[in-house]
Design a protein around this motif. Sequence first.
Motif, PDB file in Angstrom:
ATOM      1  N   TRP A 160       6.225 -10.595   7.609  1.00 10.79           N
ATOM      2  CA  TRP A 160       6.509  -9.153   7.665  1.00 10.79           C
ATOM      3  C   TRP A 160       5.256  -8.404   7.244  1.00 10.79           C
ATOM      4  CZ3 TRP A 160       6.282  -4.918   4.569  1.00 10.79           C
ATOM      5  CH2 TRP A 160       7.113  -3.823   4.841  1.00 10.79           C
ATOM      6  N   ARG A 161       4.852  -7.410   8.024  1.00 13.85           N
ATOM      7  CA  ARG A 161       3.651  -6.634   7.746  1.00 13.85           C
ATOM      8  C   ARG A 161       4.003  -5.174   7.508  1.00 13.85           C
ATOM      9  NH1 ARG A 161       1.240  -5.979  12.227  1.00 13.85           N
ATOM     10  NH2 ARG A 161      -0.704  -5.307  11.267  1.00 13.85           N
ATOM     11  N   GLY A 162       3.391  -4.580   6.489  1.00 19.77           N
ATOM     12  CA  GLY A 162       3.660  -3.177   6.206  1.00 19.77           C
ATOM     13  C   GLY A 162       2.594  -2.576   5.314  1.00 19.77           C
ATOM     14  N   THR A 163       2.761  -1.312   5.006  1.00 17.35           N
ATOM     15  CA  THR A 163       1.839  -0.605   4.112  1.00 17.35           C
ATOM     16  C   THR A 163       2.626   0.308   3.184  1.00 17.35           C
ATOM     17  OG1 THR A 163       1.507   1.181   5.737  1.00 17.35           O
ATOM     18  CG2 THR A 163      -0.099  -0.626   5.739  1.00 17.35           C
ATOM     19  N   VAL A 164       2.025   0.593   2.052  1.00 13.70           N
ATOM     20  CA  VAL A 164       2.516   1.615   1.124  1.00 13.70           C
ATOM     21  C   VAL A 164       1.389   2.620   0.939  1.00 13.70           C
ATOM     22  CG1 VAL A 164       3.290   2.097  -1.228  1.00 13.70           C
ATOM     23  CG2 VAL A 164       4.080   0.023  -0.062  1.00 13.70           C
ATOM     24  N   MET A 165       1.721   3.894   0.993  1.00 12.98           N
ATOM     25  CA  MET A 165       0.708   4.940   0.836  1.00 12.98           C
ATOM     26  C   MET A 165       1.151   5.926  -0.238  1.00 12.98           C
ATOM     27  SD  MET A 165      -0.624   8.158   1.572  1.00 12.98           S
ATOM     28  CE  MET A 165       0.373   8.927   2.836  1.00 12.98           C
ATOM     29  N   MET A 166       0.183   6.400  -1.019  1.00 12.84           N
ATOM     30  CA  MET A 166       0.470   7.441  -1.991  1.00 12.84           C
ATOM     31  C   MET A 166      -0.734   8.368  -2.077  1.00 12.84           C
ATOM     32  SD  MET A 166       0.225   5.206  -5.510  1.00 12.84           S
ATOM     33  CE  MET A 166       1.078   6.469  -6.443  1.00 12.84           C
ATOM     34  N   VAL A 167      -0.466   9.624  -2.465  1.00 11.76           N
ATOM     35  CA  VAL A 167      -1.510  10.624  -2.651  1.00 11.76           C
ATOM     36  C   VAL A 167      -1.549  10.973  -4.134  1.00 11.76           C
ATOM     37  CG1 VAL A 167      -2.372  12.901  -1.968  1.00 11.76           C
ATOM     38  CG2 VAL A 167      -1.022  11.532  -0.350  1.00 11.76           C
ATOM     39  N   THR A 168      -2.733  10.912  -4.737  1.00 13.65           N
ATOM     40  CA  THR A 168      -2.869  11.167  -6.164  1.00 13.65           C
ATOM     41  C   THR A 168      -3.847  12.315  -6.413  1.00 13.65           C
ATOM     42  OG1 THR A 168      -4.597   9.467  -6.289  1.00 13.65           O
ATOM     43  CG2 THR A 168      -2.354   8.792  -6.826  1.00 13.65           C
ATOM     44  N   ALA A 169      -3.592  13.063  -7.501  1.00 14.28           N
ATOM     45  CA  ALA A 169      -4.477  14.156  -7.900  1.00 14.28           C
ATOM     46  C   ALA A 169      -5.651  13.592  -8.688  1.00 14.28           C
ATOM     47  CB  ALA A 169      -3.704  15.176  -8.731  1.00 14.28           C
ATOM     48  N   ASP A 170      -6.856  13.887  -8.245  1.00 12.76           N
ATOM     49  CA  ASP A 170      -8.052  13.263  -8.828  1.00 12.76           C
ATOM     50  C   ASP A 170      -8.272  13.642 -10.287  1.00 12.76           C
ATOM     51  OD1 ASP A 170      -8.431  12.162  -6.351  1.00 12.76           O
ATOM     52  OD2 ASP A 170      -9.955  13.619  -5.727  1.00 12.76           O
TER      53      ASP A 170
ATOM     54  N   GLY B 251      -9.485  17.535  -3.784  1.00 16.57           N
ATOM     55  CA  GLY B 251      -9.005  17.162  -5.103  1.00 16.57           C
ATOM     56  C   GLY B 251      -7.945  16.094  -5.118  1.00 16.57           C
ATOM     57  N   VAL B 252      -7.681  15.441  -3.972  1.00 16.41           N
ATOM     58  CA  VAL B 252      -6.674  14.384  -3.917  1.00 16.41           C
ATOM     59  C   VAL B 252      -7.247  13.182  -3.180  1.00 16.41           C
ATOM     60  CG1 VAL B 252      -4.728  16.000  -3.980  1.00 16.41           C
ATOM     61  CG2 VAL B 252      -5.630  15.233  -1.774  1.00 16.41           C
ATOM     62  N   THR B 253      -6.623  12.026  -3.413  1.00 18.16           N
ATOM     63  CA  THR B 253      -7.030  10.791  -2.739  1.00 18.16           C
ATOM     64  C   THR B 253      -5.806  10.123  -2.133  1.00 18.16           C
ATOM     65  OG1 THR B 253      -8.904  10.445  -4.234  1.00 18.16           O
ATOM     66  CG2 THR B 253      -8.084   8.518  -3.052  1.00 18.16           C
ATOM     67  N   TRP B 254      -5.948   9.675  -0.874  1.00 22.97           N
ATOM     68  CA  TRP B 254      -4.918   8.890  -0.200  1.00 22.97           C
ATOM     69  C   TRP B 254      -5.229   7.416  -0.425  1.00 22.97           C
ATOM     70  CZ3 TRP B 254      -6.477  13.570   1.518  1.00 22.97           C
ATOM     71  CH2 TRP B 254      -5.533  14.460   2.039  1.00 22.97           C
ATOM     72  N   TRP B 255      -4.263   6.677  -0.971  1.00 30.79           N
ATOM     73  CA  TRP B 255      -4.419   5.235  -1.212  1.00 30.79           C
ATOM     74  C   TRP B 255      -3.466   4.461  -0.300  1.00 30.79           C
ATOM     75  CZ3 TRP B 255      -8.298   3.703  -4.300  1.00 30.79           C
ATOM     76  CH2 TRP B 255      -8.789   4.615  -5.239  1.00 30.79           C
ATOM     77  N   ARG B 256      -3.990   3.421   0.330  1.00 32.82           N
ATOM     78  CA  ARG B 256      -3.159   2.553   1.170  1.00 32.82           C
ATOM     79  C   ARG B 256      -3.165   1.137   0.617  1.00 32.82           C
ATOM     80  NH1 ARG B 256      -5.058   2.134   7.173  1.00 32.82           N
ATOM     81  NH2 ARG B 256      -6.695   0.835   6.235  1.00 32.82           N
ATOM     82  N   PHE B 257      -1.966   0.566   0.511  1.00 34.49           N
ATOM     83  CA  PHE B 257      -1.803  -0.818   0.074  1.00 34.49           C
ATOM     84  C   PHE B 257      -1.230  -1.612   1.254  1.00 34.49           C
ATOM     85  CE2 PHE B 257      -1.243   2.051  -3.461  1.00 34.49           C
ATOM     86  CZ  PHE B 257      -2.039   1.518  -4.457  1.00 34.49           C
ATOM     87  N   THR B 258      -1.942  -2.608   1.713  1.00 37.06           N
ATOM     88  CA  THR B 258      -1.501  -3.428   2.843  1.00 37.06           C
ATOM     89  C   THR B 258      -0.767  -4.649   2.306  1.00 37.06           C
ATOM     90  OG1 THR B 258      -3.379  -2.692   4.173  1.00 37.06           O
ATOM     91  CG2 THR B 258      -2.263  -4.703   4.879  1.00 37.06           C
ATOM     92  N   ILE B 259       0.471  -4.843   2.753  1.00 33.17           N
ATOM     93  CA  ILE B 259       1.296  -5.923   2.198  1.00 33.17           C
ATOM     94  C   ILE B 259       1.807  -6.832   3.312  1.00 33.17           C
ATOM     95  CG2 ILE B 259       1.957  -4.682   0.115  1.00 33.17           C
ATOM     96  CD1 ILE B 259       4.495  -3.836   1.389  1.00 33.17           C
ATOM     97  N   GLU B 260       1.923  -8.115   2.998  1.00 30.70           N
ATOM     98  CA  GLU B 260       2.469  -9.113   3.905  1.00 30.70           C
ATOM     99  C   GLU B 260       3.446  -9.981   3.135  1.00 30.70           C
ATOM    100  OE1 GLU B 260      -0.611 -11.307   5.861  1.00 30.70           O
ATOM    101  OE2 GLU B 260      -1.075  -9.635   7.218  1.00 30.70           O
ATOM    102  N   ILE B 261       4.579 -10.278   3.775  1.00 30.84           N
ATOM    103  CA  ILE B 261       5.651 -11.039   3.123  1.00 30.84           C
ATOM    104  C   ILE B 261       6.144 -12.102   4.097  1.00 30.84           C
ATOM    105  CG2 ILE B 261       7.955 -10.912   2.107  1.00 30.84           C
ATOM    106  CD1 ILE B 261       7.276  -7.842   1.673  1.00 30.84           C
ATOM    107  N   GLU B 262       6.092 -13.358   3.697  1.00 24.82           N
ATOM    108  CA  GLU B 262       6.632 -14.416   4.542  1.00 24.82           C
ATOM    109  C   GLU B 262       8.152 -14.406   4.451  1.00 24.82           C
ATOM    110  OE1 GLU B 262       6.370 -19.247   5.323  1.00 24.82           O
ATOM    111  OE2 GLU B 262       5.017 -18.280   3.866  1.00 24.82           O
ATOM    112  N   LEU B 263       8.810 -14.357   5.611  1.00 26.19           N
ATOM    113  CA  LEU B 263      10.266 -14.314   5.645  1.00 26.19           C
ATOM    114  C   LEU B 263      10.846 -15.701   5.399  1.00 26.19           C
ATOM    115  CD1 LEU B 263      10.866 -11.895   8.671  1.00 26.19           C
ATOM    116  CD2 LEU B 263      10.536 -11.357   6.249  1.00 26.19           C
ATOM    117  N   THR B 264      12.035 -15.722   4.806  1.00 23.83           N
ATOM    118  CA  THR B 264      12.712 -16.976   4.482  1.00 23.83           C
ATOM    119  C   THR B 264      14.036 -17.047   5.234  1.00 23.83           C
ATOM    120  OG1 THR B 264      13.888 -16.046   2.573  1.00 23.83           O
ATOM    121  CG2 THR B 264      11.667 -16.882   2.191  1.00 23.83           C
TER     122      THR B 264
END
Length: 686
Positions: free
Chosen positions: A60-70, A134-147
């Motif tokens: 399974w492939r996906g991403t998580v994104m968040m915006v933070t105040a610098d 004054g903000v930053t977009w952060w992306r986290f790339t995640i992979e999960i092996e299905l069972t």
Amino acid sequence: MQYLNAISSRPVPEPSIFTPKLYVKCGPLLRYVGLRRDGVNHKAAKRGQVPTAKEEREVWRGTVMMVTADDRSSYSPAPRLRLFVQSIELLIGNGTREPTERRDSVNSLWRKKDGEKQRKFKDVVGTRLLSERGVTWWRFTIEIELTDKATRIAYRINRGPSIAFWVPARGETMNIMFHSCNGFSLGINPVTFCGPDPMWRDALQAHRRKPFHVMIGGGDQVYNDAVAEQTTLFREWLLTKNPLHKYSAEWTDELSDELENFYLERYCNWFSQGLFGVANSQIPMVNIWDDHDIIDGFGSYPSHFNGCPVFLGLGRIAQKHYLLFQHHTRVHENESQEPSWIMGASPGPYITERSRSVFMFMGRKVAFLGLDCRTERQRDVIVTPETYKLVFDRARREIVTGVTKHFIVLLGVPIAYPRLVWLENLLTSRLMDPLKALARMNVLGGLLNSFDGGVEILDDLDDHWTAKSHKAERNAFVKQLQHLAAEKSVRITVLGGDVHLSGIGQFYSNPQLGLPKERDHRYMPNVISSAIVNTPPPNAMADVLNKRNKVHHLDSYTDEDMYPMFSVDVDGKPRGNKRLMPRRNYCTLGEYDPNQDPEVEELSKASSRIGIPKFFRSNTQKKGTGLSGKSKQDISDSPQGANAVDALEVILRVEVNQKNPDGATKPYRLIIPPLTTQSYDATAST
């Protein structure tokens, strides 16, 4: 501001709960981007067979994104996301104080079931997508092996609170939610509809009973029309009376700065507040866009207006934020970085970048296409022939005959829908000239739009696949889908939104051909679900559309009409209009199980076993009662003659009472059979 005041605020976590500290301006937003299959079984390959689900490794492939105040966050080191398995059993409990031996048992359960406690976790370092204003977009790339079993996956960022989502079992068809029109049009009082939360409350409760693996946004996930009212420079430009001055106005740095600020704040407010914000963090999204994600009617106005410098600049900024917030990407990233993209053949005329459709699998048996119908749009074009070729070539490569049973195609606007050509002809005729003249003198307020001075609803009519200007393209597209269905022996189901009604349009073979539905490659339902937030049209308008419904003939082989889905109303009384339901709604799709009714589960037992957070309940809901006021009898027990094996179950969930914040819904079910053609004859599918 009335629009935003109706949103139930979700408390913004304080920086102190994160280590290192983070001030979250928006997010986290969860996105699904597809499955990757690894470790193909070589013995099966040598036999010339397609490997089974157990013979492949599915990731399974996906991403998580968040915006933070610098200025209120620390980025040394960069934010980290921790990913781990967390069993649903950990949520047992009703909030009462347990005896010591019970607490010891629960603590033992935490140690046994919580992956983080067992030190079975994965840390993912965030990628800085963009830093500005004054903000930053952060992306986290995640992979999960299905069972072999569906799994609850938890994540936390910088040791902050954990949030969880569900991934399916290997080979399992995902439980899908579909929605569109997620906002209020200008001039609508949200209080009349108890704000934007009721349908999302019902959806989150459905998610608790049977978790959604993905939620599909069919366009208008955010209504950015307020840019015409909540800006200064852009509003002044819109109100310019002289067409020559308006169309030749220059794009300035000041105007760019104003619109950048608007779209940033609009997305941050809408995507992280209310129950929609909760869903964004718990159910992975897959989205396409439509006009309101930019501004009302974008792409369907005349070229001299849509192509003027100011409107081109607005489209460029809207696309930038659409990609950041809804796809966790930037304009320069393409299919080489993300294989789920299908990039258009060439840049669009008004969005001067290539279109971005998405192709992915939602389980082993279900393929999905989200077709970008906005980037290349003009008054007489929706998608160019060159891009259609890229889309169908990709589908033919990916869909596996005999394995892929269903192909879901998402379009922003329904493709099988009552004709409105008569109204289009009226509004473009010379009979309207006197009324237009009165409107320009402010005698008939609201008749003309402030963009190009055209009739207000004409852009909506031009958006429709059934508009005169799109008829030839529409018919050719439908025939290409029929060819694909017959060639790959795959059932095609179209999803559409936009129209603020729910219903089922359908294409099917001429009855004289005598094809049963399960063998009819021309049978293609168009599931229409709209709107999850916006106001529905009056009953009188729905009745007018219903009266326009008749059997149309695409060609001598193919008929189309609206399916009589709504024989009874939400109160159980018979309906005269059985084809179109003018109430707020959303839709669910999943593999049909004839042995399991989706409403059989005793909700009172579920609530006492797991506990229902007060945040999901309105003040009028009671513990121990049905969360959505549903009963087993609310869903049709007739599967419309569909084969049970590999059938797709579609449920339209329709709001019962718009004045009740509970968001109780009545479900209407359609069962879509798989296609069981024996062989493909190109001449027979025309």
